[in-house]
Enzyme design. Sequence first.
Site, PDB file in Angstrom:
ATOM      1  N   ASP A 166      -9.823  -3.835  -5.305  1.00  0.00           N
ATOM      2  CA  ASP A 166      -9.212  -3.020  -4.254  1.00  0.00           C
ATOM      3  C   ASP A 166      -9.929  -1.677  -4.144  1.00  0.00           C
ATOM      4  OD1 ASP A 166      -7.531  -1.593  -2.528  1.00  0.00           O
ATOM      5  OD2 ASP A 166      -5.744  -2.583  -3.283  1.00  0.00           O
ATOM      6  N   SER A 178       0.843  -1.190   0.000  1.00  0.00           N
ATOM      7  CA  SER A 178       0.000   0.000   0.000  1.00  0.00           C
ATOM      8  C   SER A 178       0.886   1.250   0.000  1.00  0.00           C
ATOM      9  CB  SER A 178      -0.954  -0.038   1.196  1.00  0.00           C
ATOM     10  OG  SER A 178      -1.982   0.893   1.055  1.00  0.00           O
ATOM     11  N   HIS A 198      -7.979  -4.990  -1.269  1.00  0.00           N
ATOM     12  CA  HIS A 198      -6.760  -4.451  -0.681  1.00  0.00           C
ATOM     13  C   HIS A 198      -6.080  -5.419   0.282  1.00  0.00           C
ATOM     14  CE1 HIS A 198      -4.199  -0.977  -0.154  1.00  0.00           C
ATOM     15  NE2 HIS A 198      -4.264  -1.082   1.163  1.00  0.00           N
TER      16      HIS A 198
END
Length: 703
Positions: A641, A556, A676
Amino acid sequence: MKSHLLVAGVCLLMSACSHLSGSKPPVAEKIPHVMTLHGVTRTDNYYWLRDDSRTDEKVIAHLNAENAYAEAQMAPWKHLKDRLFSEMTSRLVKDDSSVPQRWKGQYYYRRVEGEREYPIIARKPALDGAEEVLLDVNLRAEGHEFYSLGGTSLSEDGALFAFGEDTLSRRIYKIYFKNLKTGELLDDVLDNTEGEVMWANDGEHVFYIAKDPQTLLGFQVFRHRLGTRQSDDVLVYEEQDDSFYISLGKSLDDSQIVLYHESTNTSEVSLLDANTPLGSFRPFLPREEGLEYSIAKLGSSYYVLTNWQATNFRLMQVDASHSGDKSQWRELLPYDPAVRIEDMLVLKQALVLQTREAGATHIRIYRPDGSEPREIAFNENAYVTWLGSNPEQDSEVVRFHYSSLTTPDSTFDYHLGSGERELKKQLQVPGFEAGAYQSERLMLPARDGTLIPVSLVYRKDKFKKDGSNPLYQYGYGAYGAVVDPDFSLSALSLLDRGVVYAIAHIRGGEMLGRPWYDAGRMFNKINSFTDFIDVTDGLVSQGYGAKDKIVACGHSAGGLLMGAVANMAGDKYLAMHAGVPFVDVVTTMLDESIPLTTNEYDEWGNPNEKPSFDYMLSYAPYDNVARKAYPHMLVTTGLHDSQVQYFEPAKWVAKLRDYKTDDHELLLVTDMDAGHGGKSGRYRQFEDTALEFAFFLHHWGLE
């Protein structure tokens, strides 16, 4: 992961598909998309890869082609990936249970069975009583490729059970209600929510947060009365400032429903009497730019944890009647700028603080007036401790957790009367011997002289401090989040093969308090990247890793870190893994329709303003891809995501393929079912880690 076989029909959908077997990397078509702002023109040749509907045939075909190519490249070491997955899952105890937690006369816990992926949520009237299953999550997950359980909560009388579900991995939850007496689900179903409800004390009304369908931000609070349609729900609050997140909670004495409003550097708390659900939320203290605070209620007074005139936060106390007047706040403990107060627990018998000092976490216990401090001591140099679930304010026990790089996660009860610490449970790891491993805490210099904390662990009989070991370096460095040195089941597969595992606690996190965070955000962001590079140099110079055997990983915002470091100093790394990487910083932060944009201006900057635009453009990984050699790179993402959209890593890989001058491996793996957080499930979650570790071990030659 599903197999994505490339066939001629799919290939014809791609104007630049140059292969049928997956043996050559896909070449994405260039379709110039020109953007001009602040006198700067940028051309994005791969902007077309963005498809918000995730149904465009050409886009899906390209992602499938990348997956087919990755599978072909991974074929020689697929056996290694499979073996790693078996190793990791073999360390799980098949039948296990959490430590029961007492609440309103019942004991609640979660347990897992055999090779089932999801927990069973249950309770007992006594520790030796008969079990009542509240929810078998395995049954709810049947038929879904992805499943995530949201928040769970009970009505005050314990008769109704609410739970959230996400089956798409977009973090958009449906909420269901179960009658625990009959076992039946109610007709009430709440769509498009954050995934959790807060119960009013009448057991008839609940409050929940609804999401904006475009930005996916939770921005509205609704009141729902059981037995009515969701369309009849009452909007009780709407956040007007899209730089704020909102969330719901409840005071420990169950008297108030709490609405939290938080941006990067400002917060506010609003309260509603839980006994009068038809009332309105009212601010405890109206928001002030730069002021952060949280509260805990005890009787007619409040404890306030705040950064008001205290960068690292201090603890105040105020009578309920004067809460909105800061001049009436009384400092309960002397402010210590070297101590970051992270959390507080206010019980009738004790005030408990979780703090961080010089990077180490502490738990201190006081009387409610702040007197007679006691500290729970630990004897390791790289560890983390944190407060657990303590749902009863009149409890005589404080539950907390402990973990280190060499100590599996442990649950303790601290008895307030005797001061004794009782180990309730430690994660059992078959075959693990703590004495075989060694952890260390280092402080390594950055280029500006700042000392960067580093936590590392290795297997004693595999390690030589002579610069010969392969080294794995992890980093994040954003949002003030701390990557703590806790125990990792999966990391053992690296340690047992002679790999040194290091965590670089770079600026942008909050390992050394709030100033450490501020030194790695906004116009200080580049410090995060140079810190990571300088830690690598320091570890090599001190003999912890071989210069040609360093790999790096980040996810991320840590994927942004990987992208920036690859551009700045890619030659220092053999290989990198960028997971769900935030790499197209400028374009994303200019698009207010994308989740996590406007509410992150205080983290990255607002590129609509030229100073921020110029600074962000100077490090944005996608904009700074150069014609140079890059390390071997594994890039992973999820089609659904909701945090970092799949098209950022997809575009980045396409541009890297065009620009890079080396023949190193570059793989893009898109999970077509996940978001995610990657795969769901107790066992399946290790598939992603097994892929990453196999990629690194392959390039280390440790297959």
